[in-house]
Design a protein around this motif. Structure first.
Motif, short mmCIF file in Angstrom:
data_model
loop_
_atom_site.label_atom_id
_atom_site.label_comp_id
_atom_site.label_asym_id
_atom_site.label_seq_id
_atom_site.Cartn_x
_atom_site.Cartn_y
_atom_site.Cartn_z
N SER A 45 -43.32 52.02 -32.32
CA SER A 45 -43.02 50.86 -31.48
C SER A 45 -41.58 50.39 -31.66
O SER A 45 -41.26 49.24 -31.31
CB SER A 45 -43.99 49.72 -31.82
N PHE A 46 -40.72 51.23 -32.20
CA PHE A 46 -39.33 50.87 -32.43
C PHE A 46 -38.67 50.51 -31.09
O PHE A 46 -38.73 51.27 -30.12
CB PHE A 46 -38.60 52.05 -33.08
N ALA A 47 -38.04 49.35 -31.04
CA ALA A 47 -37.58 48.81 -29.76
C ALA A 47 -36.31 49.45 -29.25
O ALA A 47 -36.12 49.60 -28.04
CB ALA A 47 -37.38 47.30 -29.89
N ASP A 48 -35.41 49.84 -30.15
CA ASP A 48 -34.09 50.30 -29.73
C ASP A 48 -34.06 51.75 -29.24
O ASP A 48 -33.08 52.17 -28.61
CB ASP A 48 -33.09 50.15 -30.89
N GLU A 49 -35.09 52.53 -29.55
CA GLU A 49 -35.08 53.94 -29.18
C GLU A 49 -36.51 54.47 -29.17
O GLU A 49 -37.36 54.01 -29.95
CB GLU A 49 -34.23 54.73 -30.18
N ALA A 50 -36.78 55.44 -28.29
CA ALA A 50 -38.12 56.03 -28.21
C ALA A 50 -38.28 57.06 -29.32
O ALA A 50 -37.72 58.16 -29.26
CB ALA A 50 -38.32 56.70 -26.84
N THR A 74 -31.45 65.19 -35.99
CA THR A 74 -32.58 65.77 -35.26
C THR A 74 -33.90 65.11 -35.66
O THR A 74 -34.74 64.80 -34.81
CB THR A 74 -32.66 67.28 -35.52
N ALA A 75 -34.10 64.91 -36.96
CA ALA A 75 -35.36 64.36 -37.45
C ALA A 75 -35.13 63.82 -38.86
O ALA A 75 -34.03 63.91 -39.41
CB ALA A 75 -36.47 65.42 -37.45
N ALA A 76 -36.19 63.28 -39.44
CA ALA A 76 -36.11 62.75 -40.80
C ALA A 76 -37.46 62.91 -41.48
O ALA A 76 -38.52 62.75 -40.84
CB ALA A 76 -35.69 61.29 -40.80
N LEU A 77 -37.43 63.25 -42.76
CA LEU A 77 -38.63 63.32 -43.58
C LEU A 77 -38.71 62.03 -44.39
O LEU A 77 -37.72 61.59 -44.98
CB LEU A 77 -38.57 64.53 -44.51
N ASN A 137 -32.29 63.83 -29.82
CA ASN A 137 -31.91 63.48 -31.18
C ASN A 137 -32.16 62.01 -31.46
O ASN A 137 -32.50 61.23 -30.55
CB ASN A 137 -30.43 63.82 -31.43
N ILE A 138 -31.97 61.61 -32.71
CA ILE A 138 -32.10 60.23 -33.13
C ILE A 138 -30.71 59.68 -33.43
O ILE A 138 -29.91 60.33 -34.11
CB ILE A 138 -32.97 60.11 -34.41
N THR A 193 -41.85 63.01 -28.57
CA THR A 193 -42.30 64.27 -28.00
C THR A 193 -43.73 64.49 -28.47
O THR A 193 -44.36 63.55 -28.96
CB THR A 193 -41.37 65.42 -28.44
N SER A 194 -44.26 65.68 -28.38
CA SER A 194 -45.60 65.92 -28.90
C SER A 194 -45.53 66.04 -30.43
O SER A 194 -44.54 66.55 -30.97
CB SER A 194 -46.20 67.19 -28.30
#
Length: 430
Positions: free
Chosen positions: A272-277, A251-254, A81-82, A62-63
């Motif tokens: 550039s992670f291939a499995d997920e945007a 949702t996210a990670a620090l 989500n991730i 996202t932005s």
């Protein structure tokens, strides 16, 4: 000289309603200007102090500003989500020292609920890299055996008057105020939580957050499907430990790195992670982008406040100048009792300065009163912590500029009064 001052004071009291209105206008313009500047400074300070020691924030693509706002400041919602598998794959990067998963989406009486791991309390820093501290109780632990324990922020405890051991019920989603008033929220009332810890105040969004572990988020939604409870089906709290409570998504990670020099390398790897945007943002860079985006709005607000101040001092010039025709006989009497033309001009300058000073005094009082009343609202809804102070050193140039503007506003009527002569003041005008 005392007689002249007494006459001037009685003259001002005789025009107290008109001059009082001028003081009021100056006070409002001063309050507006100082309020804009104070909120601008405190917003930047609060946002920059909310997260320290975190090198990267990872979330769905996202932005960068949106990712930082919802993950750190609880403003807005995540676009996606991730997957837990993606999170685990990323955290195996050799340059990463620690990671804190975050799961958002639920709430409690308008306060956001954050699902996380015990590492959150160990690694999260704010201000000058200060660690989170407990005012009472203990932190929760990871695992299914610690599902229904909640650690609440200081603002949550203060506003809802919670104590250790109190039971709380979480709600699904972040309902609007209208939905809360109409009691349209969907609550997880079958699975109440117990307050096991209360955090010390930090002045950050942590103060208005309810913290639970990730397994608790999964346990809450065991009997939910597609964002709604399954009809005629409910899993009791004592039975949730029989299920697999491993998170499916967050949702996210620090992220904290072993060496900050690797930040761009890890950021490229995530982007550039291939499995997920996915998207990795540097908090400081995202904040700079936010301030750049808001800089034009800040300048516009400051410009409007300055324009209002200019109009107020123009009204001061108009009021004093308009009263000169009515006061020409009064000024002539002052001349008759020994006042020089320079003294009368100085008297009008003093009157203008005193009106400006009174306006500034009441303007500062209005700002401090508004700060006292609105501090909790800004903290609760925007995560902005207002610093309480009568006058700040950064405000002195603005206050000095307003006072000089008041003196300058008195120059025109003072110059006109200087030109008046004794005969002109005593002559009869038809």
């Amino acid at each position: 000289m005392s007689l002249i001052l007494q006459i001037a004071l009685k003259s001002a009291l005789n025009r107290r309603y008109t001059l009082g209105l001028v003081v009021f206008v100056i006070a409002i313009s001063c309050a507006l200007l100082l309020t804009v500047e104070r909120v601008r400074q405190d917003a930047r300070s609060s946002f920059s102090q909310s997260i320290a020691g975190t090198d990267l924030i990872i979330g769905a693509r996202t932005s960068p500003i949106q990712l930082m706002l919802y993950s750190v400041f609880r403003i807005g919602n995540a676009s996606n989500n991730i997957r837990w598998e993606s999170y685990e794959a990323i955290t195996r990067h050799p340059a990463i020292a620690w990671s804190v998963p975050i799961s958002l989406g639920d709430s409690h009486q308008g306060f956001p609920v954050l699902g996380t791991s015990a590492a959150y309390f160990q690694h999260l820093r704010y201000g000058q890299k200060q660690a989170l501290r407990l005012r009472a109780g203990r932190f929760f632990e990871d695992g299914a055996d610690h599902v229904f324990g909640a650690v609440i922020g200081a603002e949550v405890a203060a506003q809802l008057n919670y104590q250790m051991g109190d039971k709380i019920v979480l709600s699904h989603g972040m309902p609007t105020q209208q939905a809360q008033k109409a009691q349209l929220t969907q609550e997880h009332d079958v699975k109440p939580f117990q307050v096991i810890g209360i955090l010390a105040r930090t002045g950050t969004p942590v103060d208005r957050t309810v913290h639970v572990n990730l397994q608790a988020i999964e346990a809450l939604h065991l009997d939910w499907q597609a964002g709604a409870p399954i009809p005629q089906f409910s899993i009791a709290p004592e039975h949730v430990r029989k299920f697999d409570l491993q998170p499916q998504q967050i949702t996210a990670a620090l992220i904290g790195l072993k060496n900050r020099s690797a930040v761009f390398r890890v950021q490229r790897s995530v982007n550039s992670f291939a499995d997920e945007a996915l998207l990795a943002v540097i908090p400081g860079v995202a904040l700079d982008e936010l301030w750049q985006m808001l800089s034009q709005v800040e300048q516009l607000l400051l410009g409007i406040a300055a324009l209002v101040a200019l109009i107020s001092f123009c009204s001061l010039i108009a009021v004093i100048s308009a009263s000169l025709n009515e006061r020409r006989r009064e000024l002539a009497i002052l001349r008759a009792v020994g006042a020089s033309t320079m003294y009368i001009a100085g008297l009008l300058l003093l009157e203008s300065a005193m009106l400006s000073l009174l306006g500034l005094f009441f303007g500062i009082a209005i700002v401090d009163l508004m700060s006292l009343i609105g501090a909790s609202h800004l903290q609760d809804h925007f995560g902005i912590s207002l610093q309480m102070s009568l006058i700040r050193s950064s405000e002195l140039p603005a206050i000095g500029g307003l006072l000089l503007a008041g003196l300058f506003a008195g120059l025109i009527p003072a110059w006109r009064a200087y030109r008046y002569t004794l005969s002109d003041g005593l002559s009869t005008r038809l």
